[in-house]
Design a protein around this motif. Sequence first.
Motif, mmCIF file in Angstrom:
data_model
loop_
_atom_site.group_PDB
_atom_site.id
_atom_site.type_symbol
_atom_site.label_atom_id
_atom_site.label_comp_id
_atom_site.label_asym_id
_atom_site.label_seq_id
_atom_site.Cartn_x
_atom_site.Cartn_y
_atom_site.Cartn_z
ATOM 1 N N THR A 42 -17.965 -58.169 -28.892
ATOM 2 C CA THR A 42 -16.939 -58.059 -29.922
ATOM 3 C C THR A 42 -16.530 -56.612 -30.120
ATOM 4 O OG1 THR A 42 -18.004 -59.909 -31.046
ATOM 5 C CG2 THR A 42 -16.316 -58.717 -32.272
ATOM 6 N N GLY A 43 -15.222 -56.353 -30.026
ATOM 7 C CA GLY A 43 -14.689 -55.017 -30.251
ATOM 8 C C GLY A 43 -13.448 -55.069 -31.123
ATOM 9 N N ARG A 44 -12.766 -53.964 -31.206
ATOM 10 C CA ARG A 44 -11.599 -53.865 -32.074
ATOM 11 C C ARG A 44 -10.480 -54.812 -31.655
ATOM 12 N NH1 ARG A 44 -8.441 -48.259 -32.093
ATOM 13 N NH2 ARG A 44 -7.901 -49.096 -30.032
ATOM 14 N N ASP A 45 -10.235 -54.922 -30.359
ATOM 15 C CA ASP A 45 -9.096 -55.697 -29.873
ATOM 16 C C ASP A 45 -9.480 -56.947 -29.095
ATOM 17 O OD1 ASP A 45 -7.248 -53.769 -30.856
ATOM 18 O OD2 ASP A 45 -7.706 -52.504 -29.121
ATOM 19 N N HIS A 46 -10.768 -57.155 -28.890
ATOM 20 C CA HIS A 46 -11.197 -58.264 -28.040
ATOM 21 C C HIS A 46 -12.426 -58.942 -28.632
ATOM 22 C CE1 HIS A 46 -8.481 -57.004 -24.792
ATOM 23 N NE2 HIS A 46 -8.837 -55.763 -25.104
ATOM 24 N N ASP A 47 -12.606 -60.206 -28.280
ATOM 25 C CA ASP A 47 -13.775 -60.980 -28.676
ATOM 26 C C ASP A 47 -14.104 -61.904 -27.501
ATOM 27 O OD1 ASP A 47 -15.790 -62.393 -29.889
ATOM 28 O OD2 ASP A 47 -14.662 -62.886 -31.702
ATOM 29 N N PHE A 48 -14.989 -61.427 -26.629
ATOM 30 C CA PHE A 48 -15.275 -62.134 -25.385
ATOM 31 C C PHE A 48 -16.485 -63.047 -25.527
ATOM 32 C CE2 PHE A 48 -13.374 -58.077 -23.919
ATOM 33 C CZ PHE A 48 -12.304 -58.577 -23.184
ATOM 34 N N LEU A 49 -16.365 -64.254 -24.978
ATOM 35 C CA LEU A 49 -17.493 -65.148 -24.771
ATOM 36 C C LEU A 49 -17.692 -65.230 -23.268
ATOM 37 C CD1 LEU A 49 -16.560 -68.059 -27.226
ATOM 38 C CD2 LEU A 49 -17.852 -65.962 -27.717
ATOM 39 N N VAL A 50 -18.892 -64.915 -22.793
ATOM 40 C CA VAL A 50 -19.117 -64.762 -21.353
ATOM 41 C C VAL A 50 -20.408 -65.463 -20.943
ATOM 42 C CG1 VAL A 50 -19.278 -63.130 -19.439
ATOM 43 C CG2 VAL A 50 -18.064 -62.469 -21.528
ATOM 44 N N ALA A 51 -20.359 -66.171 -19.832
ATOM 45 C CA ALA A 51 -21.553 -66.768 -19.244
ATOM 46 C C ALA A 51 -21.508 -66.561 -17.742
ATOM 47 C CB ALA A 51 -21.636 -68.255 -19.559
ATOM 48 N N VAL A 52 -22.566 -65.964 -17.199
ATOM 49 C CA VAL A 52 -22.700 -65.798 -15.755
ATOM 50 C C VAL A 52 -24.041 -66.398 -15.345
ATOM 51 C CG1 VAL A 52 -22.636 -64.228 -13.798
ATOM 52 C CG2 VAL A 52 -21.423 -63.623 -15.902
ATOM 53 N N CYS A 53 -24.008 -67.324 -14.411
ATOM 54 C CA CYS A 53 -25.219 -67.958 -13.906
ATOM 55 C C CYS A 53 -25.348 -67.667 -12.417
ATOM 56 C CB CYS A 53 -25.169 -69.469 -14.122
ATOM 57 S SG CYS A 53 -25.097 -69.990 -15.853
#
Length: 303
Positions: A262-273
């Motif tokens: 979470t940052g000022r301009d972005h809100d990333f949900l990430v999954a790497v398997c």
Amino acid sequence: MRRHLIVLALAAGATGAGFTAHWFVSDEPKREGVVAGATESAGRSPAGRATVAGATTRPFDAARLRRAVRAYIEKRPGKAGVMATDLRTGLSFGENEKGEFVSASVMKVDILASLVLQRQRARRGLGLSDGERDLASSMIRVSDNSAADSLYSKAGHGSGVTKSNKRLGLVETTPFSTSWGSSTTSPADQVRLLRDLVSDTSPIGASGRQYILGLMGSVVEEQAWGVSAAALPGEKVALKNGWTPVRHQGTGWTVNSIGRITGRDHDFLVAVCSGDNPTMGAGVTTVEHVAGMVVSTLRASRP
């Protein structure tokens, strides 16, 4: 990877009891951005971890990113899949996102989410006892397997978590009957689970969502690798990693990482398997680089 901690107080249920959540904040120096398609041959390269501050955005080219990610994975040992979405821009990207991977310890987030979901239906607020909260903290923050065994039992083992997952909208996760680490899942399902932890429409109540994310934001420093490699300085990271050697469901090591940046301009949900890695280190390298490639491209793109 260096990290420092800041403190964010969160309410923990209707009882008024509180806890302190330590959100990991990126303390990496700013580096030059990665051109889509850049690869690394070995080692834990910082490539892909950050885009240049203030860089001009461009239209999102999913096909170009897919070619770059595939080219990188094909040169790595083992297999991998990724799913990522930016809640602020609406951009999403997946590559082998429905692939089946042994869950290892990322399953611990599903265990806790399932138990919280079950308890909130019968009790007010979070519904966990003090002892269960201690177990949950050990399970998520230090990845304690004995704590996971206990909470998996309390959640009803595989059948109980399967029932909860239907309410959570998970369609590609198969909880193993007794051994939670042998469960299988997909990057896409892990992002669905992350959405359940951030959305107001989630079946998990607000206190439960805050509680789980708070624990994920306070994992011990030596486990703050994985998707956090894609964070810029000052951004908050909540994550859970999983790693284990496998014998009956593949070869080598399974290494997975899921989380929120979470940052000022972005809100990333990430999954790497990833799976079939010859060593844990090789898996970590793959996971971190893929996370960096995808997040940096989404960060520099516009719908």
